[in-house]
Design a protein around this motif. Structure first.
Motif, PDB file in Angstrom:
ATOM      1  N   SER A 149       4.080   3.822  12.747  1.00  0.00           N
ATOM      2  CA  SER A 149       4.250   2.504  12.006  1.00  0.00           C
ATOM      3  C   SER A 149       3.741   2.626  10.644  1.00  0.00           C
ATOM      4  CB  SER A 149       3.127   1.763  12.629  1.00  0.00           C
ATOM      5  OG  SER A 149       3.075   1.580  14.134  1.00  0.00           O
ATOM      6  N   ASP A 150       2.934   3.499  10.027  1.00  0.00           N
ATOM      7  CA  ASP A 150       2.691   3.508   8.605  1.00  0.00           C
ATOM      8  C   ASP A 150       3.796   4.348   7.784  1.00  0.00           C
ATOM      9  OD1 ASP A 150       0.304   2.395   8.770  1.00  0.00           O
ATOM     10  OD2 ASP A 150      -0.652   4.374   9.131  1.00  0.00           O
ATOM     11  N   VAL A 151       4.138   3.921   6.534  1.00  0.00           N
ATOM     12  CA  VAL A 151       4.946   4.546   5.532  1.00  0.00           C
ATOM     13  C   VAL A 151       4.100   5.404   4.987  1.00  0.00           C
ATOM     14  CG1 VAL A 151       6.433   4.075   3.691  1.00  0.00           C
ATOM     15  CG2 VAL A 151       6.194   2.286   5.307  1.00  0.00           C
ATOM     16  N   TRP A 152       4.519   6.911   5.750  1.00  0.00           N
ATOM     17  CA  TRP A 152       3.714   8.086   5.034  1.00  0.00           C
ATOM     18  C   TRP A 152       4.613   8.937   4.612  1.00  0.00           C
ATOM     19  CZ3 TRP A 152       3.938  13.051   7.695  1.00  0.00           C
ATOM     20  CH2 TRP A 152       4.723  12.717   8.949  1.00  0.00           C
ATOM     21  N   VAL A 153       6.188   9.324   4.948  1.00  0.00           N
ATOM     22  CA  VAL A 153       7.128   9.856   4.406  1.00  0.00           C
ATOM     23  C   VAL A 153       8.312   8.969   4.231  1.00  0.00           C
ATOM     24  CG1 VAL A 153       6.581  11.976   5.447  1.00  0.00           C
ATOM     25  CG2 VAL A 153       7.966  10.385   6.740  1.00  0.00           C
ATOM     26  N   GLY A 154       8.618   9.040   2.817  1.00  0.00           N
ATOM     27  CA  GLY A 154       9.882   8.433   2.600  1.00  0.00           C
ATOM     28  C   GLY A 154       9.314   6.982   2.394  1.00  0.00           C
ATOM     29  N   ASP A 155      10.327   6.163   2.260  1.00  0.00           N
ATOM     30  CA  ASP A 155      10.257   4.412   1.822  1.00  0.00           C
ATOM     31  C   ASP A 155      10.103   3.513   3.046  1.00  0.00           C
ATOM     32  OD1 ASP A 155      10.278   5.313  -0.661  1.00  0.00           O
ATOM     33  OD2 ASP A 155      12.440   4.896  -0.960  1.00  0.00           O
ATOM     34  N   CYS A 156      10.193   4.101   4.273  1.00  0.00           N
ATOM     35  CA  CYS A 156      10.209   3.432   5.486  1.00  0.00           C
ATOM     36  C   CYS A 156       9.390   3.988   6.540  1.00  0.00           C
ATOM     37  CB  CYS A 156      11.763   3.204   5.939  1.00  0.00           C
ATOM     38  SG  CYS A 156      12.102   1.727   6.976  1.00  0.00           S
ATOM     39  N   ILE A 180      12.754  15.657   8.457  1.00  0.00           N
ATOM     40  CA  ILE A 180      12.079  14.761   7.571  1.00  0.00           C
ATOM     41  C   ILE A 180      10.392  15.296   7.818  1.00  0.00           C
ATOM     42  CG2 ILE A 180      10.944  12.494   7.242  1.00  0.00           C
ATOM     43  CD1 ILE A 180      13.733  11.268   7.981  1.00  0.00           C
ATOM     44  N   ILE A 181      10.086  15.381   8.916  1.00  0.00           N
ATOM     45  CA  ILE A 181       8.562  16.088   9.146  1.00  0.00           C
ATOM     46  C   ILE A 181       8.531  17.054   8.932  1.00  0.00           C
ATOM     47  CG2 ILE A 181       8.076  13.725  10.077  1.00  0.00           C
ATOM     48  CD1 ILE A 181       7.997  15.351  12.863  1.00  0.00           C
ATOM     49  N   GLY A 182       9.499  18.085   9.173  1.00  0.00           N
ATOM     50  CA  GLY A 182       9.181  19.859   9.545  1.00  0.00           C
ATOM     51  C   GLY A 182       8.677  20.255   8.261  1.00  0.00           C
ATOM     52  N   CYS A 183       8.751  19.837   7.292  1.00  0.00           N
ATOM     53  CA  CYS A 183       7.932  20.478   6.086  1.00  0.00           C
ATOM     54  C   CYS A 183       6.814  19.933   5.596  1.00  0.00           C
ATOM     55  CB  CYS A 183       8.955  20.542   4.730  1.00  0.00           C
ATOM     56  SG  CYS A 183       9.495  18.809   4.335  1.00  0.00           S
ATOM     57  N   ARG A 217       0.734  -1.004   0.001  1.00  0.00           N
ATOM     58  CA  ARG A 217      -0.069   0.095  -0.088  1.00  0.00           C
ATOM     59  C   ARG A 217       0.852   1.201  -0.109  1.00  0.00           C
ATOM     60  NH1 ARG A 217      -2.273   0.707   6.165  1.00  0.00           N
ATOM     61  NH2 ARG A 217      -0.273   0.912   7.084  1.00  0.00           N
ATOM     62  N   ILE A 218       0.283   2.279  -0.376  1.00  0.00           N
ATOM     63  CA  ILE A 218       0.969   3.671  -0.481  1.00  0.00           C
ATOM     64  C   ILE A 218       0.021   4.495  -0.017  1.00  0.00           C
ATOM     65  CG2 ILE A 218       1.904   5.518  -1.989  1.00  0.00           C
ATOM     66  CD1 ILE A 218       2.207   3.560  -4.191  1.00  0.00           C
ATOM     67  N   ILE A 219       0.383   5.331   1.107  1.00  0.00           N
ATOM     68  CA  ILE A 219      -0.398   6.164   1.914  1.00  0.00           C
ATOM     69  C   ILE A 219      -0.214   7.722   1.535  1.00  0.00           C
ATOM     70  CG2 ILE A 219      -0.952   7.190   4.151  1.00  0.00           C
ATOM     71  CD1 ILE A 219      -0.188   4.460   5.259  1.00  0.00           C
ATOM     72  N   HIS A 220      -1.270   8.375   1.050  1.00  0.00           N
ATOM     73  CA  HIS A 220      -1.273   9.808   0.701  1.00  0.00           C
ATOM     74  C   HIS A 220      -2.017  10.318   1.885  1.00  0.00           C
ATOM     75  CE1 HIS A 220       0.301   9.490  -3.408  1.00  0.00           C
ATOM     76  NE2 HIS A 220      -0.456   8.397  -3.521  1.00  0.00           N
ATOM     77  N   LEU A 263       8.641   5.299  10.217  1.00  0.00           N
ATOM     78  CA  LEU A 263       9.411   6.084  11.361  1.00  0.00           C
ATOM     79  C   LEU A 263       9.852   5.211  12.331  1.00  0.00           C
ATOM     80  CD1 LEU A 263       7.496   9.567  11.266  1.00  0.00           C
ATOM     81  CD2 LEU A 263       9.613   8.798   9.861  1.00  0.00           C
ATOM     82  N   LYS A 264       9.214   4.279  12.835  1.00  0.00           N
ATOM     83  CA  LYS A 264       9.799   3.302  13.913  1.00  0.00           C
ATOM     84  C   LYS A 264      10.933   2.467  13.466  1.00  0.00           C
ATOM     85  CE  LYS A 264       6.770  -0.479  13.472  1.00  0.00           C
ATOM     86  NZ  LYS A 264       5.825  -1.436  14.170  1.00  0.00           N
ATOM     87  N   ILE A 265      11.091   2.400  12.058  1.00  0.00           N
ATOM     88  CA  ILE A 265      12.291   1.573  11.626  1.00  0.00           C
ATOM     89  C   ILE A 265      13.342   2.553  11.689  1.00  0.00           C
ATOM     90  CG2 ILE A 265      13.122   0.326   9.702  1.00  0.00           C
ATOM     91  CD1 ILE A 265      11.152  -1.197  11.450  1.00  0.00           C
ATOM     92  N   LEU A 266      13.287   3.766  11.112  1.00  0.00           N
ATOM     93  CA  LEU A 266      14.228   4.685  10.956  1.00  0.00           C
ATOM     94  C   LEU A 266      14.740   5.288  12.221  1.00  0.00           C
ATOM     95  CD1 LEU A 266      12.960   7.053   7.870  1.00  0.00           C
ATOM     96  CD2 LEU A 266      14.705   5.336   7.909  1.00  0.00           C
ATOM     97  N   PHE A 267      13.907   5.364  13.085  1.00  0.00           N
ATOM     98  CA  PHE A 267      14.283   6.091  14.329  1.00  0.00           C
ATOM     99  C   PHE A 267      13.633   5.067  15.620  1.00  0.00           C
ATOM    100  CE2 PHE A 267      13.373   9.705  11.653  1.00  0.00           C
ATOM    101  CZ  PHE A 267      14.801   9.982  11.446  1.00  0.00           C
TER     102      PHE A 267
END
Length: 140
Positions: free
Chosen positions: A44-51, A101-104, A30-33, A53-57
């Motif tokens: 948990s959801d991939v909403w910015v980037g390809d991964c 990442i999320i600031g913008c 799935r792709i979330i807009h 945020l719980k995996i990135l941080f």
């Protein structure tokens, strides 16, 4: 390809085990807009980037007080999730990277949309999921 690192209990029914595996594949495709952010999970959801945020941080995710918080709730707090304690040195570095990442990001009045990446029209189909599992390089 491993879709999920979650273990499914051995004493679970076959139906439940199959459902959990299918759910993991669904999340993979799935792709979330993000619109208003009400139905999108911040961590948990991939909403910015390809991964997610719980995996990135993972350090930040582990100390956040609400791991299921929505994007809209975090946005309402000035893009600042709540943590159970003050950030340490490593976590402060992660926090700076997360802010970059999320600031913008901005939300809209529209509802969030979920599209299926394995179908040209974006609608989920069992056929497209099956084709992806059997032959990942093949798309309709």
């Amino acid at each position: 390809m491993v879709v999920s690192s979650k273990k499914i209990a051995r004493n679970s029914s076959q139906f439940w085990q199959g459902f959990q595996k299918a759910k993991d594949w669904y999340h993979f495709g799935r792709i979330i807009h993000v619109g208003d952010g009400r139905t999108v999970r911040f961590w948990s959801d991939v909403w910015v980037g390809d991964c997610s945020l719980k995996i990135l941080f993972p350090r930040l995710f582990n100390i956040c007080s609400d791991q299921l918080v929505s994007v809209s709730e975090v946005a309402a707090r000035g893009w600042c999730p709540c943590f159970r304690r003050n950030l340490g040195e490593l976590e402060a570095g992660d926090w700076s990277n997360l802010q970059a990442i999320i600031g913008c990001q901005s939300l809209s009045e529209q509802q969030d949309r979920v599209l299926w990446q394995f179908e040209p029209k974006g609608f989920y189909s069992v056929r497209s999921l099956y084709r992806f599992i059997v032959d990942p390089g093949c798309r309709d």
